[in-house]
Design an enzyme around this catalytic site. Structure first.
Site, short mmCIF file in Angstrom:
data_model
loop_
_atom_site.label_atom_id
_atom_site.label_comp_id
_atom_site.label_asym_id
_atom_site.label_seq_id
_atom_site.Cartn_x
_atom_site.Cartn_y
_atom_site.Cartn_z
CG ASP A 3 -5.62 -0.74 2.27
OD1 ASP A 3 -4.98 -1.51 1.56
OD2 ASP A 3 -6.20 0.27 1.85
CG HIS A 18 -1.89 1.12 1.24
ND1 HIS A 18 -3.03 1.11 0.46
CD2 HIS A 18 -1.87 2.30 1.88
CE1 HIS A 18 -3.67 2.25 0.64
NE2 HIS A 18 -3.00 2.99 1.50
C1 GRF Z 1 1.30 0.79 -6.29
O1 GRF Z 1 1.44 2.14 -5.90
C2 GRF Z 1 0.86 -0.04 -5.13
O2 GRF Z 1 1.27 0.45 -3.89
C3 GRF Z 1 -0.63 0.06 -5.20
O3 GRF Z 1 -0.93 0.12 -6.56
C4 GRF Z 1 0.19 0.61 -7.30
C5 GRF Z 1 0.49 -0.42 -8.33
O4 GRF Z 1 1.39 -0.02 -9.30
N1 GRF Z 1 -1.25 -1.00 -4.45
P1 GRF Z 1 1.96 -1.10 -10.32
O5 GRF Z 1 0.78 -1.74 -11.04
O6 GRF Z 1 2.73 -2.12 -9.54
O7 GRF Z 1 2.83 -0.34 -11.28
#
Ligand code: GRF
Length: 199
Positions: free
Chosen positions: A152, A111
């Site tokens: 979360d 997160h």
């Molecule tokens: C990341 O910021 C992660 O923390 C959140 O969603 C985003 C995913 O980015 N859960 P990606 O698809 O890994 O580029």
């Protein structure tokens, strides 16, 4: 080797970071990514899986009569790939109870904030960073935690702070946070393997 399955809905840059860590980084000789599941047919993460020669499957909610059938299909895929750990990487849905039960303490989520702050339903992607800037926070960061059937809220495995300056925009915060995500997620996976999965 510990077998990691990724569940992702979008770009998959965290998936890539985990794959890279398995190939040449801190998860080398310890874990491998054996499956990518996406609930979104146009997600770039599927492209990444193809480029990396990793099996992938697209399971879209609209093709199932209800949430239960949808989650059962995901669970079937995870099990038939002999998954040890499930990593949610930008997965935009709640994981089903059946999956949580099967992989208790073996489903991780990342997160982009310091939970329990700035978490919960609707707190994802740019909404998180906008809220952080709006609240005038001087710090934000990354949390890796166990995923359960609520957004979360599972036990925190690892957190890392970043500084937020007065002039940072939400985009600036997002950039700083993502950079840390790529480092922390493989570290948290390693911790769980060492603590929970290797006697
Ligand atoms: C990341 O910021 C992660 O923390 C959140 O969603 C985003 C995913 O980015 N859960 P990606 O698809 O890994 O580029």
């Amino acid at each position: 080797m510990i077998r990691i399955a990724i569940l992702a809905s979008g770009g998959g840059s965290n998936m890539q970071a985990i794959v890279d860590a398995c190939k040449t980084g801190i998860l080398k000789d310890l874990a491998e990514v054996i499956l990518t599941v996406s609930n979104n047919a146009s997600a770039f993460v599927l492209e990444r899986a193809k480029n990396e020669n990793i099996n992938s499957v697209c399971i879209e909610r609209k093709n199932f009569k209800d949430e239960e059938f949808f989650n059962k299909k995901i669970l079937t895929e995870l099990k038939s790939a002999e998954t040890d750990i499930v990593c949610l990487a930008g997965y935009m849905r709640i994981v089903g109870q059946g999956i949580v039960d099967e992989y208790k303490d073996r489903i991780l989520n990342i997160h982009p904030a310091l939970l329990p702050k700035f978490g919960g339903k609707g707190m994802y992607g740019h909404f998180v960073h906008e809220a952080v800037v709006k609240a005038g926070e001087t710090k934000s960061g990354v949390t890796v935690h166990f995923a359960n059937e609520k957004y979360d809220s599972g036990k925190i495995i690892m957190q890392k702070e970043i500084e937020v300056s007065k002039i940072d925009t939400p985009e600036d915060v997002a950039k700083k946070v993502l950079k840390v995500e790529y480092r922390i997620y493989p570290q948290a996976i390693k911790k769980i393997i060492e603590e929970n999965l290797r006697g």
